[in-house]
Design an enzyme around this catalytic site. Structure first.
Site, short mmCIF file in Angstrom:
data_model
loop_
_atom_site.label_atom_id
_atom_site.label_comp_id
_atom_site.label_asym_id
_atom_site.label_seq_id
_atom_site.Cartn_x
_atom_site.Cartn_y
_atom_site.Cartn_z
CE LYS A 50 130.76 63.35 0.36
NZ LYS A 50 129.69 62.65 1.09
CD GLN A 94 128.48 63.31 4.43
OE1 GLN A 94 128.43 63.61 3.24
NE2 GLN A 94 129.31 62.38 4.88
CG ASP A 117 125.07 59.90 -1.78
OD1 ASP A 117 126.22 59.64 -2.17
OD2 ASP A 117 124.82 60.38 -0.66
N1 GUN Z 1 128.67 59.39 4.70
C1 GUN Z 1 129.79 58.66 4.47
N2 GUN Z 1 129.90 58.36 3.17
C2 GUN Z 1 128.82 58.88 2.55
C3 GUN Z 1 128.37 58.91 1.20
O1 GUN Z 1 128.98 58.37 0.28
N3 GUN Z 1 127.21 59.58 0.98
C4 GUN Z 1 126.50 60.16 1.98
N4 GUN Z 1 125.37 60.78 1.66
N5 GUN Z 1 126.88 60.16 3.23
C5 GUN Z 1 128.04 59.53 3.52
#
Ligand code: GUN
Length: 295
Positions: A50, A94, A117
């Protein structure tokens, strides 16, 4: 007949290029803050990607790494500070968080206008009311790939397999927004195979490896497989491999188009996160949202 393989990697790359172009035309650089708690190896890999892609798209990446011993209050304090920080456009916490931290409480602390998100109650409410807002990333990626493949989705029967808050429910709302006739199927659904066979667009999102077989698929249907499951490899004993919720081998003989795993929906999640960061920055700062990010 063999289905078209939907190349999510290529689509995600094109979307990131659009984000890069859009960022270059903005009056200032958008910023994404990522909060990572603990030492889950997969989360560290995701967060590294990311950050890398955020920077590659010309945006600023701010990282907050906390030890696994951090308390819920520690994490909330960081989120609150990021909410207050006028330079921050998007906040991503996350998941999963360490088990002693209530992730719902933490997520709810994120200001909805920075919720890239799309996971807060306000974002979910805006989606279900059809109001503008930040949409969850993976479901947005699913709709983008389906639209790229099929064009206008109006009137198509979309069966979403799974009702999770992260994927199933928002995916159903997003396909509804595209004027699909949507059915949400789940573990208690009767005649599941026949229902799946009635789908023009089938979106398995249950986390059960290779559950959907070729004879569950209507000939010519579009299968958007959200599942990412690690299973033992037959070819390489002791090793694992990734498979989707659809049995790719049998489904591709029947479907018109199908996303592979890996390389289908997965790469779209980060690309949509970057897109959301630009959307959040534009909306917060009163800039016009670049049209090439629309779909
Ligand atoms: N953990 C795995 N996929 C995601 C996601 O799309 N967003 C977040 N915040 N955590 C994750």
């Amino acid at each position: 007949m063999s289905a078209t393989k939907i190349d999510g990697r290529a689509y995600a790359q094109t979307l990131r290029q659009s984000v890069f172009k859009a960022v270059g035309a903005l009056p200032a650089q958008p910023s994404l803050a990522v909060v990572l708690v603990g030492d889950d190896p997969a989360s560290h890999v995701y967060v590294a990607s990311k950050i890398k892609f955020t920077q590659e798209c010309g945006m600023r990446s701010v990282e907050h790494k906390l030890p696994a011993t951090a308390s819920e209050e520690d994490v909330i304090a960081i989120v609150r500070a990021l909410n207050q920080d006028a330079e921050i456009d998007g906040i991503l916490v996350q998941l999963p968080l360490p088990k002693d931290i209530n992730s719902d409480r933490v997520i709810e602390e994120i200001h909805p206008d920075k919720d890239v998100d799309g996971l807060t109650e306000v974002s979910a409410g805006r989606l279900s009311l059809g109001k503008p807002g930040l949409r969850p990333c993976t479901p947005t990626g699913c709709v983008m790939l389906a639209k790229d493949q099929l064009g206008d989705l109006s009137g198509k029967h979309c069966v979403v397999l799974g009702r999770s808050i992260l994927v199933g429910k928002p995916a159903a709302m997003l396909f509804l927004e595209q004027n699909c006739t949507v059915t949400i199927a789940h573990s208690r659904t009767k005649n599941l195979e026949a229902l799946c066979r009635s789908a023009d667009i089938l979106v398995p999102a249950v986390g059960l490896p290779q559950m959907v077989k070729g004879d569950w698929v209507k000939p010519g249907a579009c299968v958007i497989d959200v599942g990412i499951n690690r299973v033992p490899s037959m070819k390489n004993p002791g090793k694992t491999r990734l498979v989707g919720d659809a049995d790719y081998k049998s489904c591709r003989k029947v479907a018109g188009a199908i996303t592979p795993v890996p390389g289908g929906v997965g790469p779209m999640t980060i690309a949509c996160l970057l897109r959301n960061t630009v959307i959040a920055a534009c909306s917060r700062r009163g800039w016009d949202t670049p049209s090439e990010l629309g779909f």
